[in-house]
Design a protein around this motif. Structure first.
Motif, PDB file in Angstrom:
ATOM      1  N   GLY A 192      35.069  43.310  27.872  1.00 42.60           N
ATOM      2  CA  GLY A 192      35.697  42.043  27.538  1.00 42.60           C
ATOM      3  C   GLY A 192      36.143  41.943  26.090  1.00 42.60           C
ATOM      4  N   GLN A 193      35.704  42.890  25.249  1.00 39.08           N
ATOM      5  CA  GLN A 193      36.080  42.858  23.838  1.00 39.08           C
ATOM      6  C   GLN A 193      37.349  43.687  23.593  1.00 39.08           C
ATOM      7  N   GLN A 194      37.921  43.527  22.387  1.00 35.99           N
ATOM      8  CA  GLN A 194      39.166  44.210  22.039  1.00 35.99           C
ATOM      9  C   GLN A 194      38.910  45.442  21.176  1.00 35.99           C
ATOM     10  N   VAL A 195      39.658  46.504  21.485  1.00 34.99           N
ATOM     11  CA  VAL A 195      39.593  47.737  20.707  1.00 34.99           C
ATOM     12  C   VAL A 195      41.007  48.133  20.312  1.00 34.99           C
ATOM     13  N   ALA A 196      41.226  48.340  19.015  1.00 33.90           N
ATOM     14  CA  ALA A 196      42.511  48.848  18.536  1.00 33.90           C
ATOM     15  C   ALA A 196      42.444  50.374  18.526  1.00 33.90           C
ATOM     16  N   ILE A 197      43.473  51.012  19.067  1.00 30.48           N
ATOM     17  CA  ILE A 197      43.522  52.472  19.129  1.00 30.48           C
ATOM     18  C   ILE A 197      44.704  52.928  18.285  1.00 30.48           C
ATOM     19  N   VAL A 198      44.406  53.536  17.152  1.00 30.77           N
ATOM     20  CA  VAL A 198      45.440  53.972  16.215  1.00 30.77           C
ATOM     21  C   VAL A 198      45.789  55.428  16.522  1.00 30.77           C
ATOM     22  N   GLY A 199      47.055  55.671  16.823  1.00 28.13           N
ATOM     23  CA  GLY A 199      47.463  56.980  17.315  1.00 28.13           C
ATOM     24  C   GLY A 199      47.407  56.992  18.829  1.00 28.13           C
ATOM     25  N   ALA A 200      47.678  55.822  19.431  1.00 25.28           N
ATOM     26  CA  ALA A 200      47.505  55.643  20.879  1.00 25.28           C
ATOM     27  C   ALA A 200      48.489  56.446  21.711  1.00 25.28           C
ATOM     28  N   GLY A 201      49.615  56.847  21.114  1.00 29.29           N
ATOM     29  CA  GLY A 201      50.615  57.562  21.884  1.00 29.29           C
ATOM     30  C   GLY A 201      50.415  59.062  21.928  1.00 29.29           C
ATOM     31  N   GLY A 202      49.396  59.572  21.257  1.00 33.11           N
ATOM     32  CA  GLY A 202      49.125  61.008  21.259  1.00 33.11           C
ATOM     33  C   GLY A 202      48.217  61.415  22.400  1.00 33.11           C
TER      34      GLY A 202
END
Length: 396
Positions: free
Chosen positions: A217-227
């Motif tokens: 239910g929480q939010q996670v930012a994924i940096v470099g998500a397109g790799g």
């Protein structure tokens, strides 16, 4: 591949320091062999194992990888020989070839650490891996299994860890050696080409999500998500009940992230205020509960503390060459921000990551090309022109 390896440069010797640990470089035949006085006998699938094989060999720092024939290795008493059918290509393989990290590679070496194939031979001490089993070569090729780290399921921190495609030869060859205790057990119903990226990219991001402490239910930012790592992190996060904010550059990567289940995509190349855009993507505007840094450049590592929410976690996974972390001390303390590194998963993490895949919850976006084309993949990687993952077929 892998959180920051804090390695100091020391004079050349048989012992190479890795942070507070020691890495001992040995030959394959003597490494971690429990009973060196016993002459090994090898069980094989048949008498058809060749004496030579095709492989991609890095002969000097900076490359290129050379496609050539080399001898087929023989497993030691506690090892298995895997006929590698497919191997994923990881950004770590490019770092290894370029000598980007202050951890010395063997030279020459065969890269690769996402190899999936069939066990064709095993040493006499191996009892729990059968000839004909599906198995995988991971980044962690072997460990002592006796030190305090190994006994507490932190095998990747073992001072005597063997690293596939780095300190020992990896999976960019048709036949590769792995310590039986550490090879990934792959269910027979799984596609070997499809599961190859799970053996490093999938395992690494799954471990990082567990380390983040983010709850369903929480939010996670994924940096470099397109790799390659990011494409899997989005899916594992979704399967674990997390909401994802994908951060990367370009329209193609944005479409892929959305198709994999990311609820928000922020294009850093067009965003006028990335920090505010990330915060705005969360319901209360306070920012994500966790940030996974999968980027291969230093900038995102400096910026994450500006948009993670108070009491949030920043998990460093990518390994940009010569990069440093930087965060304001006052802000980090009063907002109780947790900054940590996450390396590869242990054997239990591996089994769990593979089970997510087996149940159809993870589908790695990948393209298959022949092993002979590996250098071309590295060239695309250098130009940041890869969305998803490349997998090489060792038969061509």
């Amino acid at each position: 591949m892998f959180a920051a390896l804090n390695v100091l440069k020391f004079a050349s010797s048989s012992i190479k320091p890795l942070g507070s640990k020691l890495i001992r470089q040995r030959t394959r035949t003597s490494t971690l062999t429990p009973f060196p006085h016993i002459k090994a006998s090898i069980s094989t699938m048949s008498s058809t194992i060749p004496t030579e094989q095709w492989a991609q060999v890095v002969e000097k720092t900076g490359g290129p990888a050379v496609y050539k024939k080399i001898p087929v290795p023989k497993p030691g008493p506690d090892e298995v020989l895997i006929n590698i059918k497919y191997s994923g290509v990881c950004h770590t393989d490019l770092h290894a070839m370029n000598g980007d990290w202050p951890l010395p590679t063997k030279m020459p070496f065969v890269g690769g650490h996402e190899g999936a194939g069939v066990v064709v031979a095993r040493g006499e001490l191996v009892k729990d891996v059968e000839i004909g089993d599906y198995a995988g070569i991971k980044w962690l090729n072997g460990s002592c299994l006796q030190c305090s780290f190994c006994q507490q399921a932190d095998e990747s921190l073992c001072p005597n860890a063997l690293l596939s495609g780095y300190t020992v030869d990896g999976s960019f060859q048709q036949y590769a050696i792995g310590k039986a205790a550490h090879v990934a057990r792959i269910p027979k119903e799984c596609s070997l080409e499809a599961i190859a990226p799970i053996l490093c990219a999938g395992l690494t991001v799954y471990k990082a999500l567990k380390e983040s402490g983010a709850r369903p239910g929480q939010q996670v930012a994924i940096v470099g998500a397109g790799g390659g790592l990011g494409s899997l992190a989005i899916q594992y996060a979704k399967a674990m009940g997390l909401h994802t904010i994908a951060i990367d550059g370009g329209e193609e990567k944005g479409k892929m992230c959305k198709s994999l289940g990311s609820e928000d995509y922020i294009d850093f190349s067009t965003s006028k205020n990335l920090v505010q855009d990330v915060k705005n993507a969360t319901p209360d505007g306070f920012g994500p509960h966790a940030v996974l840094l999968l980027a291969v450049s230093e900038g995102p590592f400096q910026q994450a503390s500006e948009y993670v929410r108070s009491r949030g976690s920043i998990v460093c996974v990518g390994l940009p060459a010569n990069a440093y972390l930087k965060a304001p001390v006052f802000d980090t303390v009063v907002r109780m921000i947790n900054i940590k590194g996450s390396y590869v998963g242990n054997r239990q993490d591996t089994a769990e990551a593979i089970d997510f895949f087996r149940r159809g919850l993870i589908k790695a976006p990948y393209k298959v090309v022949g092993l002979s084309k590996l250098q071309e993949i590295f060239d695309l990687m250098k130009a940041s022109k890869i969305a998803g993952r490349y997998v090489v077929d060792t038969s061509s």
